[in-house]
Design an enzyme around this catalytic site. Structure first.
Site, PDB file in Angstrom:
ATOM      1  N   SER A 113       0.851  -1.195   0.000  1.00  0.00           N
ATOM      2  CA  SER A 113       0.000   0.000   0.000  1.00  0.00           C
ATOM      3  C   SER A 113       0.884   1.242   0.000  1.00  0.00           C
ATOM      4  O   SER A 113       2.111   1.149   0.157  1.00  0.00           O
ATOM      5  CB  SER A 113      -0.910   0.015   1.240  1.00  0.00           C
ATOM      6  OG  SER A 113      -0.126  -0.024   2.415  1.00  0.00           O
ATOM      7  N   LYS A 114       0.302   2.376  -0.167  1.00  0.00           N
ATOM      8  CA  LYS A 114       1.016   3.658  -0.038  1.00  0.00           C
ATOM      9  C   LYS A 114      -0.046   4.742   0.063  1.00  0.00           C
ATOM     10  O   LYS A 114      -1.163   4.579  -0.451  1.00  0.00           O
ATOM     11  CB  LYS A 114       1.887   3.913  -1.274  1.00  0.00           C
ATOM     12  CG  LYS A 114       3.093   4.779  -1.019  1.00  0.00           C
ATOM     13  CD  LYS A 114       4.212   4.015  -0.322  1.00  0.00           C
ATOM     14  CE  LYS A 114       5.493   4.786  -0.249  1.00  0.00           C
ATOM     15  NZ  LYS A 114       6.619   3.952   0.173  1.00  0.00           N
TER      16      LYS A 114
END
Ligand code: NAD
Length: 423
Positions: A113-114
């Site tokens: 994720s980011k």
């Protein structure tokens, strides 16, 4: 949410398209089912949020933020939070996909994720930064959780930002879920030296690649681009191993020495002056001259896209260890491969930070802190194992290490997708 790639690409280069192509190439090398490649070519979910901020002046401004889950087949999503004025969702999608690949290469039970906010933190007071962080935490709260998605610091965020972020979610839930965020201060279940772990992982890769090639570190020349959280400790750590640090540069300029720079003195100077430029115990060089200094090992630890065609043609290094995220353009990759230069790719070389985050998460879940020696010996063991797996995959497939790392990662993600099944 639908995304127009052209509207969101940075200066004509679309990092998302680049990583999708690399995942597809790795997937085909690993002979994963074609539908897995298609699945990973679309992020699992993206949340876009508006973040109203009352400035100290009383004015109201509205910022945009995102959280991207690329894939969660191998476990909860894991990825940093970035504050940057040029941030785009396409960049975050690419960085989230890169986290899926990294956690797989590093054998961590996570997906990728980011997230972040398009903002310039240099223009905000500390109180404004806190309000912005807390509102962002609330807006993306449905995406976050110990077993859902675990954020960490990234560009322009630090343990203080993580403390505000975690505190906000803990206050509203009434639970001190320590493992919900990593890179926290020690008193909130953090670990010491989160960013030093990335440098330690890079050093382990330098040791392993030279060992694999039958070379000795003693007297070997190394050049480091970038002297921040990751590049900063490298000069000292590598010179302590007997390497000669012949060139270092940052955004303001650089310094070179054929005999080798004193890593300890250079760190002291950079801490005092905020740059390596002007360091007296070496010759001043420009950022462009940095690439021409004769060296054996090149470590980009600054920007993505730093090594383009001309730099790849100029360097005398026989080994590149990618501490930065995405430092080598696809064109430069080809030049380096044609010149027989060994590249230890970012999705392997800079996994020390996320591995250390995994250890923080594991200790917080256990409610039991390991002693620092256990932490550092496990970090080295994880890095050595992922290096060995990638190196042997590269030999087995007769491909550069980057393609081998993507093949390994795609294989692991595909195995999880296949065994879990689609419903
Ligand atoms: P940082 O902001 O602390 O340091 C960046 C350094 O790069 C600074 O010394 C800066 O002066 C230099 N720099 C910037 N522009 C430059 C230019 N044009 N030429 C030469 N030098 C330049 O960042 P960091 O945390 O050290 O991260 C560096 C890289 O490593 C980034 O690509 C980041 O995504 C990656 N990375 C960081 C971590 C971590 O734990 N911090 C983990 C994985 C990957």
């Amino acid at each position: 949410m639908s995304v127009d790639p052209k509207a969101l690409s940075v200066a004509g280069f679309d990092p998302w398209e680049a990583i999708v192509a690399r995942m597809a190439q790795g997937g085909r090398l690993a002979e994963v089912p074609e539908y897995v490649i298609d699945l990973l070519a679309v992020p699992k979910r993206i949340l876009e949020v508006s973040i109203p901020l009352r400035r100290d002046s009383g004015n109201l401004e509205v910022y945009t933020g995102w959280r991207v889950h690329h894939d969660t087949s191998r476990g909860p999503a894991k990825g940093g939070i970035r504050f940057h004025p040029d941030l785009t969702v396409h960049e975050l999608m690419a960085l989230a996909a890169s986290m899926t690949m990294k956690t797989a290469v590093a054998n961590l039970p996570f997906g990728g994720s980011k997230g972040g906010i398009r903002c310039d933190p240099r223009t905000l007071s500390k109180a404004e930064l806190e309000r912005l962080t807390r509102r962002f935490a609330l807006e993306i709260a449905p995406m976050i959780g110990v077993d859902r998605d675990v954020p960490a610091p990234d560009v322009n965020t630090d343990e203080q930002v993580m403390a505000w972020f975690a505190d906000t979610l803990w206050m509203v839930s009434g639970q001190s879920a320590w493992a919900m965020v990593t890179g926290k201060p020690l008193v909130m279940g953090g670990i010491s030296d989160h960013s030093g772990a990335t440098a330690t992982g890079v050093v382990t890769c330098v040791q392993e690649v030279t060992r694999a090639l039958g070379q000795s570190l003693e007297g070997m020349r190394v050049s480091i681009q970038g002297f921040g959280h990751v590049g900063g400790p490298l000069a000292f750590l590598l010179s302590s191993l007997g390497m000669r640090v012949v060139a270092v540069c940052d955004v303001l300029g650089g310094v070179a020495s054929r005999a080798g720079l004193d890593g300890g003195e250079l760190s002291k100077y950079a801490t005092e002056h905020g740059t390596v430029a002007g360091f007296g115990l070496g010759d001043s060089i420009t950022r462009d001259e940095f690439w021409e200094v004769p060296t054996d090992v090149l470590i980009p630890a600054a920007l993505s896209g730093a090594i383009d065609g001309p730099q790849a043609t100029k360097t005398t290094a026989s080994i590149v260890v990618e501490a930065a995220n995405g430092p080598t353009t696809p064109e430069a990759d080809q030049v380096l491969a044609d010149r027989g230069i060994m590249v230890v790719p970012d999705i392997l070389a800079n996994t020390g930070g996320v591995t250390s985050s995994y250890f923080e998460w594991a200790q917080d879940r256990q409610g039991f802190a390991w002693d620092p020696t256990t932490h550092s010996s496990r970090l080295k063991a994880f890095m050595k194992r992922s290096f060995a797996e990638t190196y042997s995959k590269a030999n087995q497939l007769s491909v550069p290490m980057r393609q081998a790392a993507f093949a390994l990662a795609m294989d692991k993600v595909a195995q999880a997708i296949e065994v879990r099944g689609i419903y």
